[in-house]
Write a protein that holds these residues in place. Structure first.
Motif, PDB file in Angstrom:
ATOM      1  N   ALA A 157     -12.628   4.369 -16.924  1.00 32.53           N
ATOM      2  CA  ALA A 157     -13.853   5.136 -17.121  1.00 32.53           C
ATOM      3  C   ALA A 157     -14.013   5.496 -18.595  1.00 32.53           C
ATOM      4  N   ARG A 158     -15.225   5.795 -18.966  1.00 28.62           N
ATOM      5  CA  ARG A 158     -15.509   6.277 -20.320  1.00 28.62           C
ATOM      6  C   ARG A 158     -14.570   7.447 -20.636  1.00 28.62           C
ATOM      7  N   GLU A 159     -14.183   7.581 -21.892  1.00 31.44           N
ATOM      8  CA  GLU A 159     -13.085   8.483 -22.241  1.00 31.44           C
ATOM      9  C   GLU A 159     -13.329   9.934 -21.837  1.00 31.44           C
ATOM     10  N   ASP A 160     -14.557  10.417 -21.966  1.00 36.13           N
ATOM     11  CA  ASP A 160     -14.817  11.805 -21.586  1.00 36.13           C
ATOM     12  C   ASP A 160     -14.622  12.013 -20.082  1.00 36.13           C
ATOM     13  N   ILE A 161     -14.902  10.970 -19.292  1.00 38.26           N
ATOM     14  CA  ILE A 161     -14.695  11.043 -17.849  1.00 38.26           C
ATOM     15  C   ILE A 161     -13.215  10.901 -17.508  1.00 38.26           C
ATOM     16  N   SER A 162     -12.547   9.950 -18.149  1.00 38.81           N
ATOM     17  CA  SER A 162     -11.132   9.709 -17.834  1.00 38.81           C
ATOM     18  C   SER A 162     -10.271  10.923 -18.160  1.00 38.81           C
ATOM     19  N   GLN A 163     -10.599  11.650 -19.226  1.00 38.18           N
ATOM     20  CA  GLN A 163      -9.816  12.838 -19.574  1.00 38.18           C
ATOM     21  C   GLN A 163      -9.908  13.900 -18.486  1.00 38.18           C
ATOM     22  N   LYS A 164     -11.090  14.082 -17.929  1.00 39.62           N
ATOM     23  CA  LYS A 164     -11.273  15.054 -16.857  1.00 39.62           C
ATOM     24  C   LYS A 164     -10.578  14.581 -15.570  1.00 39.62           C
ATOM     25  N   LEU A 165     -10.666  13.285 -15.285  1.00 41.77           N
ATOM     26  CA  LEU A 165      -9.992  12.756 -14.100  1.00 41.77           C
ATOM     27  C   LEU A 165      -8.482  12.939 -14.192  1.00 41.77           C
ATOM     28  N   ALA A 166      -7.938  12.769 -15.397  1.00 43.90           N
ATOM     29  CA  ALA A 166      -6.498  12.967 -15.590  1.00 43.90           C
ATOM     30  C   ALA A 166      -6.102  14.409 -15.275  1.00 43.90           C
ATOM     31  N   LEU A 167      -6.935  15.368 -15.666  1.00 40.06           N
ATOM     32  CA  LEU A 167      -6.648  16.772 -15.368  1.00 40.06           C
ATOM     33  C   LEU A 167      -6.743  17.045 -13.863  1.00 40.06           C
ATOM     34  N   LEU A 168      -7.726  16.440 -13.207  1.00 43.88           N
ATOM     35  CA  LEU A 168      -7.851  16.596 -11.764  1.00 43.88           C
ATOM     36  C   LEU A 168      -6.665  15.948 -11.043  1.00 43.88           C
ATOM     37  N   GLU A 169      -6.219  14.795 -11.565  1.00 40.20           N
ATOM     38  CA  GLU A 169      -5.086  14.101 -10.969  1.00 40.20           C
ATOM     39  C   GLU A 169      -3.822  14.954 -11.074  1.00 40.20           C
ATOM     40  N   GLN A 170      -3.691  15.679 -12.177  1.00 42.50           N
ATOM     41  CA  GLN A 170      -2.497  16.501 -12.378  1.00 42.50           C
ATOM     42  C   GLN A 170      -2.463  17.695 -11.428  1.00 42.50           C
ATOM     43  N   MET A 171      -3.607  18.093 -10.894  1.00 38.44           N
ATOM     44  CA  MET A 171      -3.657  19.281 -10.036  1.00 38.44           C
ATOM     45  C   MET A 171      -2.830  19.114  -8.766  1.00 38.44           C
ATOM     46  N   ASP A 172      -2.717  17.877  -8.256  1.00 34.81           N
ATOM     47  CA  ASP A 172      -1.952  17.716  -7.020  1.00 34.81           C
ATOM     48  C   ASP A 172      -0.621  16.987  -7.220  1.00 34.81           C
ATOM     49  N   PHE A 173      -0.358  16.473  -8.426  1.00 36.66           N
ATOM     50  CA  PHE A 173       0.910  15.787  -8.719  1.00 36.66           C
ATOM     51  C   PHE A 173       1.269  14.765  -7.644  1.00 36.66           C
ATOM     52  N   SER A 174       0.274  14.064  -7.106  1.00 37.40           N
ATOM     53  CA  SER A 174       0.548  13.216  -5.943  1.00 37.40           C
ATOM     54  C   SER A 174       0.987  11.797  -6.302  1.00 37.40           C
ATOM     55  N   THR A 175       0.779  11.388  -7.542  1.00 35.78           N
ATOM     56  CA  THR A 175       1.090  10.008  -7.909  1.00 35.78           C
ATOM     57  C   THR A 175       2.567   9.902  -8.295  1.00 35.78           C
ATOM     58  N   SER A 176       3.341   9.263  -7.444  1.00 33.48           N
ATOM     59  CA  SER A 176       4.795   9.224  -7.572  1.00 33.48           C
ATOM     60  C   SER A 176       5.259   8.680  -8.919  1.00 33.48           C
ATOM     61  N   THR A 177       6.156   9.410  -9.564  1.00 34.33           N
ATOM     62  CA  THR A 177       6.702   8.974 -10.849  1.00 34.33           C
ATOM     63  C   THR A 177       7.509   7.687 -10.693  1.00 34.33           C
TER      64      THR A 177
ATOM     65  N   PRO B  13       0.801  -1.228   0.000  1.00 33.17           N
ATOM     66  CA  PRO B  13       0.000   0.000   0.000  1.00 33.17           C
ATOM     67  C   PRO B  13       0.831   1.275   0.000  1.00 33.17           C
ATOM     68  N   GLY B  14       2.056   1.227   0.540  1.00 28.95           N
ATOM     69  CA  GLY B  14       2.869   2.428   0.617  1.00 28.95           C
ATOM     70  C   GLY B  14       3.331   2.955  -0.736  1.00 28.95           C
ATOM     71  N   LEU B  15       3.264   2.131  -1.771  1.00 29.36           N
ATOM     72  CA  LEU B  15       3.609   2.603  -3.113  1.00 29.36           C
ATOM     73  C   LEU B  15       2.579   3.598  -3.630  1.00 29.36           C
ATOM     74  N   ARG B  16       1.338   3.506  -3.125  1.00 27.38           N
ATOM     75  CA  ARG B  16       0.244   4.401  -3.484  1.00 27.38           C
ATOM     76  C   ARG B  16       0.022   4.474  -4.992  1.00 27.38           C
ATOM     77  N   ILE B  17      -0.213   3.323  -5.601  1.00 25.27           N
ATOM     78  CA  ILE B  17      -0.523   3.269  -7.022  1.00 25.27           C
ATOM     79  C   ILE B  17      -1.828   2.505  -7.217  1.00 25.27           C
ATOM     80  N   GLY B  18      -2.798   3.183  -7.818  1.00 28.34           N
ATOM     81  CA  GLY B  18      -4.067   2.561  -8.191  1.00 28.34           C
ATOM     82  C   GLY B  18      -4.458   3.025  -9.579  1.00 28.34           C
ATOM     83  N   PHE B  19      -5.660   2.675 -10.003  1.00 27.48           N
ATOM     84  CA  PHE B  19      -6.095   3.123 -11.324  1.00 27.48           C
ATOM     85  C   PHE B  19      -7.612   3.128 -11.424  1.00 27.48           C
ATOM     86  N   VAL B  20      -8.091   3.892 -12.391  1.00 21.17           N
ATOM     87  CA  VAL B  20      -9.514   4.005 -12.699  1.00 21.17           C
ATOM     88  C   VAL B  20      -9.711   3.652 -14.165  1.00 21.17           C
TER      89      VAL B  20
END
Length: 379
Positions: free
Chosen positions: A242-262, A233-240
């Protein structure tokens, strides 16, 4: 001088149980995977390999929605093992399932009406609750959410989202049967709502029905999963998915906090490509099933019989037939921690306790149930 969310947010019972577990001998509270079966050697090697191969690239800012390499491995290797398929553009990488739920709450909800199972997992439910106006609880039984009760509700109430945990339910341990999975998709189409399918346990669940998303032809099901249970769990990697119009918006929201470790995305990508993820599925399902059997047998031996035998996963929901908080306080005195489960319920639940087999050894599970019985008698 704070927002409504700032006023309403409070300590979760899971966090309380976990904090208490650090101070006692036997931990039947934590939802952390068994540390004795985490692939530490393979994770260490993967860090070294990705740094050697990619250099400083693995320490750059993450791209919106996830690294391409990891998304390809999720599409080609992980999803087929989960009975799913998706285009790369429909996959968004997140900082675990919890982060995904936060993003989905931001995307979908603004004082809306939603429905959830009763009980439900309080920590992933909280982001939805804080952004909703009305939350309607739907009963749960040994076959999952009661779809007939849900349909009766839908005839009189318009909902935007339904949140469900179909496999190894947290806290109830049950699986949603296939007939009801199909029915949920039909209801979503008929009554125009979305389903959030929270499914982090399927990789360690063994045999389960196909995901709700498998039956979805209209893009009404958003599938959420994680590598927390199958790797760490400490790696903190998951995924969603979703339909493409939803996934595109989620990707933009995900970028707002840059929290998913490269670098952690590259590490998980490497572990998938080396076969670590898929090879662990069978062994981990057997490992946890054995421990759960020991817990269920121990409860029966001590006279605790009011629970649905869990199908898989970490958790068993036990009706103590008396105030679980009072039993908890007595248990802590005896060196045992579990989670009083009232906060998992929108109605009822005062006598319910969530017991976890994930961290405790087999011997600790047996001893923990004996101490639970003493605490029950003392409360």
């Amino acid at each position: 001088m704070v927002s409504r969310i700032g006023k309403e947010i409070e300590l979760s019972p899971v966090e309380l149980g976990s904090q208490t577990a650090k101070k006692v001998e036997i931990n039947l509270a934590s939802g952390t995977p068994d540390p004795r079966v985490m692939p530490l050697k393979e994770i260490k090697e993967a860090y070294e390999q990705v740094i050697d191969e990619y250099g400083s690239k693995v320490l750059f800012y993450p791209g919106a929605g996830g690294q391409e390499e990891l998304i390809k491995e999720i599409k080609n290797i992980v999803l087929p093992s989960l009975d799913l398929s998706a285009k790369e553009s429909e996959i968004v990488v997140t900082s675990g399932a919890q982060h995904a739920m936060e993003l989905l709450a931001k995307y979908f909800l603004e004082n809306d009406t939603i429905a959830v199972e009763n009980p439900t997992f309080v920590e992933t439910f909280t982001p939805l609750k804080l952004r909703s106006n009305v939350i309607v609880p739907i009963s749960l039984d040994s076959n999952g959410i009661n779809v007939d009760e849900l349909e009766m509700l839908l005839k009189i109430v318009k909902i935007k989202l339904l949140y469900v945990i179909p496999n190894c339910h947290n806290p109830a341990g049950v699986n949603l049967c296939e007939e009801r999975r199909k029915k949920l998709v039909e209801l979503a189409s008929k009554y125009d709502f979305y389903i959030l399918e929270d499914d982090p346990y399927k990789p360690i669940a063994g045999s389960t029905p196909k995901p709700i998303k498998y039956f979805d032809k209209e893009g009404r099901v958003i599938y959420i999963s994680s590598f927390s249970k199958i790797i760490a769990p400490g790696l903190r990697i998951g995924f969603v998915i979703a339909r493409e119009d939803i996934s595109q918006k989620l990707a933009l929201l995900e970028q707002m906090d840059f929290s998913t470790s490269t670098i952690n995305q590259y590490v998980v990508d490497r572990l998938i490509r080396k076969g670590i993820v898929t090879s662990r599925m069978k062994s981990l399902s057997e490992h946890y099933r054995k421990k759960m059997s020991i817990l269920a047998d121990s409860l029966q031996d001590e006279g605790f019989k009011d629970f649905n035998p869990p199908k898989c996963g970490f958790f068993l929901l036990l009706d103590l037939k008396k105030d679980s908080w009072k039993v908890f306080l007595e248990a802590v005195k005896l060196g045992l921690s579990f989670v009083p489960a009232k906060p998992f319920f929108l109605r009822g639940g005062e006598t319910m306790a969530r017991l976890s087999i994930s961290v405790a050894t087999e011997e600790q599970i047996v001893e923990g149930v004996k101490r639970l019985k003493k605490a029950w008698l003392n409360s």
